[in-house]
Motif scaffolding. Structure first.
Motif, PDB file in Angstrom:
ATOM      1  N   TYR A  41       0.860  -1.184   0.000  1.00  0.00           N
ATOM      2  CA  TYR A  41       0.000   0.000   0.000  1.00  0.00           C
ATOM      3  C   TYR A  41       0.894   1.230   0.000  1.00  0.00           C
ATOM      4  CZ  TYR A  41       1.389  -0.508   4.847  1.00  0.00           C
ATOM      5  OH  TYR A  41       2.139  -0.678   5.984  1.00  0.00           O
ATOM      6  N   ALA A  42       0.297   2.360  -0.422  1.00  0.00           N
ATOM      7  CA  ALA A  42       1.064   3.606  -0.454  1.00  0.00           C
ATOM      8  C   ALA A  42       0.863   4.356   0.858  1.00  0.00           C
ATOM      9  CB  ALA A  42       0.583   4.462  -1.621  1.00  0.00           C
ATOM     10  N   LYS A  43       1.872   5.095   1.249  1.00  0.00           N
ATOM     11  CA  LYS A  43       1.745   5.987   2.409  1.00  0.00           C
ATOM     12  C   LYS A  43       1.572   7.410   1.915  1.00  0.00           C
ATOM     13  CE  LYS A  43       4.496   3.400   5.752  1.00  0.00           C
ATOM     14  NZ  LYS A  43       5.678   3.414   6.617  1.00  0.00           N
ATOM     15  N   GLY A  44       1.018   8.273   2.757  1.00  0.00           N
ATOM     16  CA  GLY A  44       1.055   9.702   2.470  1.00  0.00           C
ATOM     17  C   GLY A  44      -0.239  10.304   1.968  1.00  0.00           C
TER      18      GLY A  44
ATOM     19  N   ALA B 257       0.269  10.275  10.121  1.00  0.00           N
ATOM     20  CA  ALA B 257       1.300  11.302  10.318  1.00  0.00           C
ATOM     21  C   ALA B 257       0.596  12.641  10.168  1.00  0.00           C
ATOM     22  CB  ALA B 257       2.398  11.157   9.270  1.00  0.00           C
ATOM     23  N   ARG B 258       1.153  13.677  10.762  1.00  0.00           N
ATOM     24  CA  ARG B 258       0.556  15.003  10.603  1.00  0.00           C
ATOM     25  C   ARG B 258       1.617  15.910   9.996  1.00  0.00           C
ATOM     26  NH1 ARG B 258      -4.330  17.346  12.058  1.00  0.00           N
ATOM     27  NH2 ARG B 258      -4.173  19.567  12.478  1.00  0.00           N
ATOM     28  N   THR B 259       1.327  16.377   8.782  1.00  0.00           N
ATOM     29  CA  THR B 259       2.276  17.281   8.122  1.00  0.00           C
ATOM     30  C   THR B 259       1.521  18.506   7.629  1.00  0.00           C
ATOM     31  OG1 THR B 259       1.973  15.935   6.147  1.00  0.00           O
ATOM     32  CG2 THR B 259       4.024  15.611   7.340  1.00  0.00           C
ATOM     33  N   GLU B 260       2.086  19.666   7.922  1.00  0.00           N
ATOM     34  CA  GLU B 260       1.509  20.951   7.511  1.00  0.00           C
ATOM     35  C   GLU B 260       0.025  21.024   7.834  1.00  0.00           C
ATOM     36  OE1 GLU B 260       2.673  20.969   3.454  1.00  0.00           O
ATOM     37  OE2 GLU B 260       4.792  20.969   4.014  1.00  0.00           O
TER      38      GLU B 260
ATOM     39  N   ASN C 128      -0.083   6.685   7.223  1.00  0.00           N
ATOM     40  CA  ASN C 128       1.325   6.364   7.445  1.00  0.00           C
ATOM     41  C   ASN C 128       1.508   4.888   7.799  1.00  0.00           C
ATOM     42  OD1 ASN C 128       4.029   7.204   7.610  1.00  0.00           O
ATOM     43  ND2 ASN C 128       3.912   7.335   9.843  1.00  0.00           N
ATOM     44  N   GLY C 129       0.577   4.043   7.325  1.00  0.00           N
ATOM     45  CA  GLY C 129       0.677   2.619   7.640  1.00  0.00           C
ATOM     46  C   GLY C 129      -0.381   1.855   6.875  1.00  0.00           C
TER      47      GLY C 129
ATOM     48  N   TRP D 105     -11.470  10.107   2.930  1.00  0.00           N
ATOM     49  CA  TRP D 105     -10.166   9.486   2.636  1.00  0.00           C
ATOM     50  C   TRP D 105     -10.325   8.537   1.447  1.00  0.00           C
ATOM     51  CZ3 TRP D 105      -7.592   5.034   5.800  1.00  0.00           C
ATOM     52  CH2 TRP D 105      -6.310   4.801   5.281  1.00  0.00           C
ATOM     53  N   PRO D 106     -10.260   9.067   0.231  1.00  0.00           N
ATOM     54  CA  PRO D 106     -10.517   8.254  -0.963  1.00  0.00           C
ATOM     55  C   PRO D 106      -9.556   7.069  -1.100  1.00  0.00           C
ATOM     56  CG  PRO D 106     -10.457  10.595  -1.521  1.00  0.00           C
ATOM     57  CD  PRO D 106     -10.015  10.484  -0.096  1.00  0.00           C
ATOM     58  N   GLU D 107      -8.364   7.169  -0.562  1.00  0.00           N
ATOM     59  CA  GLU D 107      -7.382   6.081  -0.720  1.00  0.00           C
ATOM     60  C   GLU D 107      -7.471   5.045   0.402  1.00  0.00           C
ATOM     61  OE1 GLU D 107      -6.677   9.307  -0.713  1.00  0.00           O
ATOM     62  OE2 GLU D 107      -5.947   9.791  -2.725  1.00  0.00           O
ATOM     63  N   GLY D 108      -8.514   5.143   1.222  1.00  0.00           N
ATOM     64  CA  GLY D 108      -8.672   4.187   2.317  1.00  0.00           C
ATOM     65  C   GLY D 108      -9.936   3.366   2.153  1.00  0.00           C
ATOM     66  N   PHE D 109     -10.033   2.274   2.898  1.00  0.00           N
ATOM     67  CA  PHE D 109     -11.252   1.439   2.842  1.00  0.00           C
ATOM     68  C   PHE D 109     -11.496   0.823   4.217  1.00  0.00           C
ATOM     69  CE2 PHE D 109      -9.852  -3.015   3.155  1.00  0.00           C
ATOM     70  CZ  PHE D 109      -8.479  -2.864   3.029  1.00  0.00           C
TER      71      PHE D 109
END
Ligand code: AMP
Ligand code: GLY
Length: 427
Positions: free
Chosen positions: A341-344, A367-370, A376-377, A406-410
């Protein structure tokens, strides 16, 4: 008191959330923690499987109580080192942790304790293992003896499949963890998880749960670390729970004490229940993840008092106060999990979800960025709710899921289907 929690997943977020509700907690550090945990507690970089590093860190930070989340630090002897240094810790010694780290050890303890479990044999050579498989027939279960990150169990439908599993494992599929294998009888029935605390002598039940290990709806597809869980487990009726205690858990605790290696900490008994009779599938020496999230949601602040009493050897002083409630957690994972799977990817909507004693999003891998939440997993969020009924808990959990963008999650839409009496969402 100053408390240190070791670990960095959804389980540790739930432990931190419960501990912080208890006024006994003055300061909380979670190591390594994660971005979600960092919203409620200090997180610290620490090599949690190095006993000396953990002891030094606890001493430097005036820690009064250490709660160990995962099994790896226990296997490494972190609880032993803390005990030697005079620091109170929740979690078994490395020797007692063998109830999770060695399948053979667990089987030997069960046999000595008379605890019902699957018939078994241990092998280090392929040929005698093949003979055993041919003699007993399929279905049959092949297990790496040691810790294999949850992947060392093959439930084989055919003798050929079992033999391939044995060959793979004995040829080093899991390194030293599969230098020997346990082959055991296939047990039919319904699975449930039973959690107790033990101070070495006494046993205090702290909840039951069921989880969904398969990635797909209808409990199909590859195994995962768990796609959701709910508590209590309806199959754990009063009568089944009483039998699990008197026939399995209490004799195990007594046998561990008799061996001079008393078991102190949470013991997670994975059970197979058929016709009202529980048998042991496996022990874990820690809270389950994500089962811990539903247990903490139901126990709340008292979880700290219970873990303290356990570590201090005074479980007879405490009782778990149960509300007549139900909790469910739905795991949101990154597309591709449990494969690659991809992160980010960005997760939106989280900060708008109101969180209270019946609604919590625990973070397993963010992760929390900006100012943005990112995946992140593999397992990323544990969307957890409580209610008077399991239906209410389910509706609340999925309402939160639906508020997360979160379109990239399920996630699976059918968590709890067995207990809710319906068919799975896949039907
Ligand atoms: P374990 O890692 O030992 O919990 O095994 C993983 C899963 O394999 C369990 O949750 C069960 O679903 C299944 N399993 C393990 N041992 C057996 C058994 N003897 N009979 C039936 N299913 C089993
Ligand atoms: N959810 C299963 C485990 O924690 O082992």
């Amino acid at each position: 008191m100053n408390i240190l929690i070791l670990g960095g997943g959804g389980r540790e977020h739930a432990l931190a959330w419960a501990v912080l509700q208890n006024p006994k907690c003055d300061k909380l550090i979670v190591a390594p923690g994660n971005a979600g945990i960092a919203q409620i507690a200090d997180c610290a970089d620490l090599a949690i499987t190095e006993p000396a590093a953990v002891v030094d860190f606890a001493a430097e930070n005036a820690i009064d109580f250490v709660i160990v989340g995962p099994e790896a630090p226990l296997e490494a002897g972190v609880a032993d080192a803390l005990a030697d240094a005079g620091i109170l810790a929740f979690g078994p010694s490395a020797e007692a942790a063998r109830l999770e780290t060695s399948k053979t050890f667990t089987k030997e303890v069960c046999d000595a304790a008379g605890a019902p479990t699957a018939a078994w044999a241990r092998f280090t050579e392929v040929d005698p293992a093949k003979d055993y498989i041919r003699k007993h027939g399929a279905p049959i279960v092949v297990k790496a003896d040691g810790l294999a990150a949850g992947k060392g169990v093959v439930v084989a439908e055919t003798e050929e499949h079992a033999i391939i599993a044995v060959e793979d494992m004995l040829r080093g599929a899991f390194g030293a963890a599969s230098a020997s294998v346990v082959i055991e009888e296939f047990m039919a029935g319904e699975e449930a998880s039973f959690f107790v605390l033990s101070d070495g002598e006494r046993v205090l039940p702290v909840g039951t749960a069921q989880d969904h290990k398969r990635v797909g709806e209808g409990d199909t597809g590859p195994n995962t670390g768990g796609m959701g869980a709910y508590s209590p487990a309806p199959v754990m009726t009063g009568a089944v729970t009483a039998r699990a205690l008197s026939e399995i858990v209490e004799p195990t605790i007594a046998e561990m004490a008799r061996r001079g290696t008393p078991y102190r900490g949470v013991l997670y008994a994975g059970l197979m229940i058929e016709n009202g009779a529980p048998r042991l599938v496996e022990y874990n020496v820690r809270f389950g993840d994500p089962e811990c999230q539903v247990l903490m949601m139901r126990l709340g602040a008292q979880a700290l008092d219970l873990m303290l009493a356990c570590a201090e050897g005074r479980l007879d002083d405490v009782a778990a106060n149960w509300a007549d409630d139900h909790a469910m957690t739905v795991v949101m994972a990154a597309d591709g999990y449990p494969g690659s799977y991809a992160k980010g990817s960005a997760i939106r909507g989280l900060d708008a979800i109101p969180e209270d004693s019946s609604h919590m999003v625990f973070h397993a891998g963010t992760a929390r960025t900006e100012g943005e939440w990112r995946a992140n997993g593999g397992r990323v969020l544990n969307v957890t709710a409580r209610g008077d009924t399991l239906d209410t808990a389910r509706d609340r959990a999925y309402a939160m899921v639906d508020a997360i963008d979160w379109p990239e999650g399920f996630c699976r839409r059918d968590i709890g289907w067995r207990a809710l009496g319906g068919s799975s969402g896949a039907d």
